[in-house]
Enzyme design. Structure first.
Site, PDB file in Angstrom:
ATOM      1  N   TYR A  30     -14.308  -4.144   8.222  1.00 38.94           N
ATOM      2  CA  TYR A  30     -13.310  -3.475   8.599  1.00 38.94           C
ATOM      3  C   TYR A  30     -12.557  -3.673   9.944  1.00 38.94           C
ATOM      4  O   TYR A  30     -11.696  -3.986  10.297  1.00 38.94           O
ATOM      5  CB  TYR A  30     -13.379  -1.969   8.186  1.00 38.94           C
ATOM      6  N   LYS A  37      -9.353  -5.540  11.120  1.00 36.82           N
ATOM      7  CA  LYS A  37      -8.068  -4.949  11.836  1.00 36.82           C
ATOM      8  C   LYS A  37      -8.313  -5.856  12.976  1.00 36.82           C
ATOM      9  O   LYS A  37      -6.981  -5.755  13.747  1.00 36.82           O
ATOM     10  CB  LYS A  37      -8.654  -3.413  12.046  1.00 36.82           C
ATOM     11  N   ARG A  71       0.215   5.402  -2.048  1.00 37.03           N
ATOM     12  CA  ARG A  71      -0.232   6.680  -1.606  1.00 37.03           C
ATOM     13  C   ARG A  71      -0.568   6.880  -0.279  1.00 37.03           C
ATOM     14  O   ARG A  71      -0.117   5.627   0.671  1.00 37.03           O
ATOM     15  CB  ARG A  71      -1.922   6.694  -2.088  1.00 37.03           C
ATOM     16  N   ASP A 127      -1.637  -7.533  -6.413  1.00 35.91           N
ATOM     17  CA  ASP A 127      -2.852  -7.380  -5.267  1.00 35.91           C
ATOM     18  C   ASP A 127      -2.562  -8.231  -4.101  1.00 35.91           C
ATOM     19  O   ASP A 127      -2.093  -9.648  -4.253  1.00 35.91           O
ATOM     20  CB  ASP A 127      -4.032  -7.905  -6.218  1.00 35.91           C
ATOM     21  N   VAL A 128      -2.404  -7.755  -2.932  1.00 33.41           N
ATOM     22  CA  VAL A 128      -1.938  -8.710  -1.632  1.00 33.41           C
ATOM     23  C   VAL A 128      -2.950  -9.556  -1.515  1.00 33.41           C
ATOM     24  O   VAL A 128      -2.504 -10.488  -0.685  1.00 33.41           O
ATOM     25  CB  VAL A 128      -1.801  -7.596  -0.698  1.00 33.41           C
ATOM     26  N   ALA A 176     -13.511  -6.230  11.751  1.00 33.65           N
ATOM     27  CA  ALA A 176     -13.195  -7.435  11.934  1.00 33.65           C
ATOM     28  C   ALA A 176     -11.906  -7.703  11.244  1.00 33.65           C
ATOM     29  O   ALA A 176     -11.035  -8.532  12.031  1.00 33.65           O
ATOM     30  CB  ALA A 176     -14.370  -8.345  11.183  1.00 33.65           C
ATOM     31  N   GLY A 204       0.790  -1.198   0.128  1.00 35.34           N
ATOM     32  CA  GLY A 204      -0.041  -0.077  -0.158  1.00 35.34           C
ATOM     33  C   GLY A 204       0.798   1.149   0.036  1.00 35.34           C
ATOM     34  O   GLY A 204       0.348   2.251   0.495  1.00 35.34           O
TER      35      GLY A 204
HETATM   36  P1  NDP Z   1      -5.232   4.862   0.893  1.00 32.52           P
HETATM   37  O1  NDP Z   1      -6.577   4.643   0.369  1.00 32.52           O
HETATM   38  O2  NDP Z   1      -4.892   6.413   0.899  1.00 32.52           O
HETATM   39  O3  NDP Z   1      -4.274   4.016   0.353  1.00 32.52           O
HETATM   40  C1  NDP Z   1      -4.229   2.705   0.295  1.00 32.52           C
HETATM   41  C2  NDP Z   1      -3.185   2.029  -0.318  1.00 32.52           C
HETATM   42  O4  NDP Z   1      -3.549   0.641  -0.356  1.00 32.52           O
HETATM   43  C3  NDP Z   1      -2.829   2.275  -1.961  1.00 32.52           C
HETATM   44  O5  NDP Z   1      -1.612   2.490  -2.503  1.00 32.52           O
HETATM   45  C4  NDP Z   1      -3.466   1.011  -2.570  1.00 32.52           C
HETATM   46  O6  NDP Z   1      -3.111   0.757  -3.726  1.00 32.52           O
HETATM   47  C5  NDP Z   1      -3.043  -0.018  -1.704  1.00 32.52           C
HETATM   48  N1  NDP Z   1      -3.876  -1.093  -2.017  1.00 32.52           N
HETATM   49  C6  NDP Z   1      -5.140  -1.212  -1.615  1.00 32.52           C
HETATM   50  N2  NDP Z   1      -5.857  -2.453  -1.807  1.00 32.52           N
HETATM   51  C7  NDP Z   1      -4.742  -3.060  -2.012  1.00 32.52           C
HETATM   52  C8  NDP Z   1      -4.657  -4.615  -2.645  1.00 32.52           C
HETATM   53  N3  NDP Z   1      -5.452  -5.557  -2.702  1.00 32.52           N
HETATM   54  N4  NDP Z   1      -3.312  -4.854  -2.963  1.00 32.52           N
HETATM   55  C9  NDP Z   1      -2.269  -4.300  -2.960  1.00 32.52           C
HETATM   56  N5  NDP Z   1      -2.327  -2.676  -2.651  1.00 32.52           N
HETATM   57  C10 NDP Z   1      -3.704  -2.406  -2.108  1.00 32.52           C
HETATM   58  O7  NDP Z   1      -5.329   4.417   2.470  1.00 32.52           O
HETATM   59  P2  NDP Z   1      -4.674   5.171   3.822  1.00 32.52           P
HETATM   60  O8  NDP Z   1      -3.166   5.531   3.451  1.00 32.52           O
HETATM   61  O9  NDP Z   1      -5.494   6.006   4.499  1.00 32.52           O
HETATM   62  O10 NDP Z   1      -4.443   3.619   4.566  1.00 32.52           O
HETATM   63  C11 NDP Z   1      -3.093   2.945   4.849  1.00 32.52           C
HETATM   64  C12 NDP Z   1      -3.624   2.007   5.798  1.00 32.52           C
HETATM   65  O11 NDP Z   1      -3.907   2.493   7.028  1.00 32.52           O
HETATM   66  C13 NDP Z   1      -4.770   0.930   5.606  1.00 32.52           C
HETATM   67  O12 NDP Z   1      -4.501  -0.384   6.104  1.00 32.52           O
HETATM   68  C14 NDP Z   1      -5.927   1.782   6.290  1.00 32.52           C
HETATM   69  O13 NDP Z   1      -6.754   0.564   6.823  1.00 32.52           O
HETATM   70  C15 NDP Z   1      -5.106   2.103   7.779  1.00 32.52           C
HETATM   71  N6  NDP Z   1      -5.645   2.995   8.425  1.00 32.52           N
HETATM   72  C16 NDP Z   1      -5.995   4.389   8.012  1.00 32.52           C
HETATM   73  C17 NDP Z   1      -6.637   5.335   8.627  1.00 32.52           C
HETATM   74  C18 NDP Z   1      -7.015   6.782   8.092  1.00 32.52           C
HETATM   75  O14 NDP Z   1      -7.515   7.474   8.918  1.00 32.52           O
HETATM   76  N7  NDP Z   1      -6.434   6.994   6.879  1.00 32.52           N
HETATM   77  C19 NDP Z   1      -6.866   5.062  10.098  1.00 32.52           C
HETATM   78  C20 NDP Z   1      -6.543   3.613  10.492  1.00 32.52           C
HETATM   79  C21 NDP Z   1      -5.911   2.891   9.728  1.00 32.52           C
HETATM   80  P3  NDP Z   1      -3.250   1.752  -5.219  1.00 32.52           P
HETATM   81  O15 NDP Z   1      -2.736   3.007  -4.646  1.00 32.52           O
HETATM   82  O16 NDP Z   1      -2.654   0.901  -6.207  1.00 32.52           O
HETATM   83  O17 NDP Z   1      -4.526   2.124  -5.285  1.00 32.52           O
END
Ligand code: NDP
Length: 248
Positions: free
Chosen positions: A156, A160, A16, A64-65, A158, A13
């Site tokens: 979500y 986490k 972004r 895709d993880v 569940a 991830g």
């Molecule tokens: P974003 O939606 O900004 O970014 C998510 C990233 O995960 C992207 O790079 C995306 O890839 C990648 N991703 C999503 N699905 C897959 C997949 N199946 N395989 C590979 N890569 C994947 O999320 P955030 O930065 O906000 O969140 C990051 C983490 O932090 C997540 O686990 C989220 O649950 C957790 N989190 C976030 C919070 C928040 O307030 N933002 C709060 C608590 C936890 P691509 O760019 O290619 O789409």
């Protein structure tokens, strides 16, 4: 300070938001970083941006993880490309919010497959190389929602909460090989994920945060860098909430 000179990190991830900032923070202190995300364009752009600041530090990999076989192949490729992997950050995550009454099976499966099975897939893929590496670390990005639950986020929550249980089991299994495994539970952090929330929801959330503001991606990246550093060598199986006091 170069806490990660001669260290290699994998950040899922990393295309972004929080993941990109984590990859950047590790590269800033000398790590070589594999930036993994779903789409080629996203991880490619993030790696280009990191390389512009820290030349030669980042390489992009699209996967895709949730795809077990593809992740095993990617883990092999990254391990060959980098020679070793010291730090694995499981950060890839998605939301598919909705009240249970309306939640589709597909929404449940997508979130569990990405957020929870995704971490199983990467740990399976990288565990052998991590067991041989120096100062090996696994850091899982969970969420406060995995600790306290949230209406409209049963899938979500569940995923986490499951990730936190997984963290503790992995910490126990790999402790004998000196691999630590910890989780960070971010509160509400400004990224694309939270930008989707309606203003009224954001205001209601801020009312529940003692520090009265959303966090930023650097707040999480700094915590990851600490857990990944030699200073955290005696910490394993823990959940560090970085949430402005939400869950104290
Ligand atoms: P974003 O939606 O900004 O970014 C998510 C990233 O995960 C992207 O790079 C995306 O890839 C990648 N991703 C999503 N699905 C897959 C997949 N199946 N395989 C590979 N890569 C994947 O999320 P955030 O930065 O906000 O969140 C990051 C983490 O932090 C997540 O686990 C989220 O649950 C957790 N989190 C976030 C919070 C928040 O307030 N933002 C709060 C608590 C936890 P691509 O760019 O290619 O789409």
């Amino acid at each position: 300070m170069s806490r990660f000179a001669n260290k290699t990190a994998v950040v899922t991830g990393g295309g972004r938001g929080i993941g990109q900032e984590i990859a950047r923070a590790l590269a800033a202190e000398g790590a070589k970083v594999a930036v993994v995300s779903r789409s080629e364009s996203s991880c490619g752009k993030a790696a280009d941006e990191i390389n512009a600041e820290f030349p030669g530090s980042a390489k992009a990999y699209a996967v895709d993880v949730a795809d077990h076989t593809a992740v095993q192949e990617l883990a092999k490729k990254i391990s060959e490309d980098f020679g070793t992997v010291n730090i694995l950050v499981n950060n890839a995550g998605v939301t598919r919010d909705g009240l249970l009454m309306r939640m589709k099976e597909e929404d449940w499966d997508t979130v569990l497959d990405t957020n929870l099975k995704g971490a199983f897939n990467t740990v399976k893929g990288f565990m052998r190389v991590l067991m041989k590496a120096e100062d090996a670390r696994i850091i899982n990005i969970a969420s406060v929602i995995g600790l306290i639950g949230n209406a409209g986020q049963a899938n979500y929550s569940a995923s986490k909460a499951g990730l936190i249980g997984f963290t503790k089991a992995v910490a126990r299994e790999l402790a004998g090989r000196q691999v630590t495994c910890n989780a960070i539970a971010p509160g509400f952090i400004t990224t694309d994920m939270t930008d989707e929330l309606p203003e009224a929801v954001k205001e209601a959330v801020i009312g529940k945060i003692p520090l009265a503001t959303f966090g930023n991606t650097k707040d999480i990246a700094e915590a990851v860098a600490f857990l990944a550093s030699p200073s955290a060598r005696y910490i394993t199986g823990q959940v560090l909430a970085v949430d402005g006091g939400m869950t104290m």
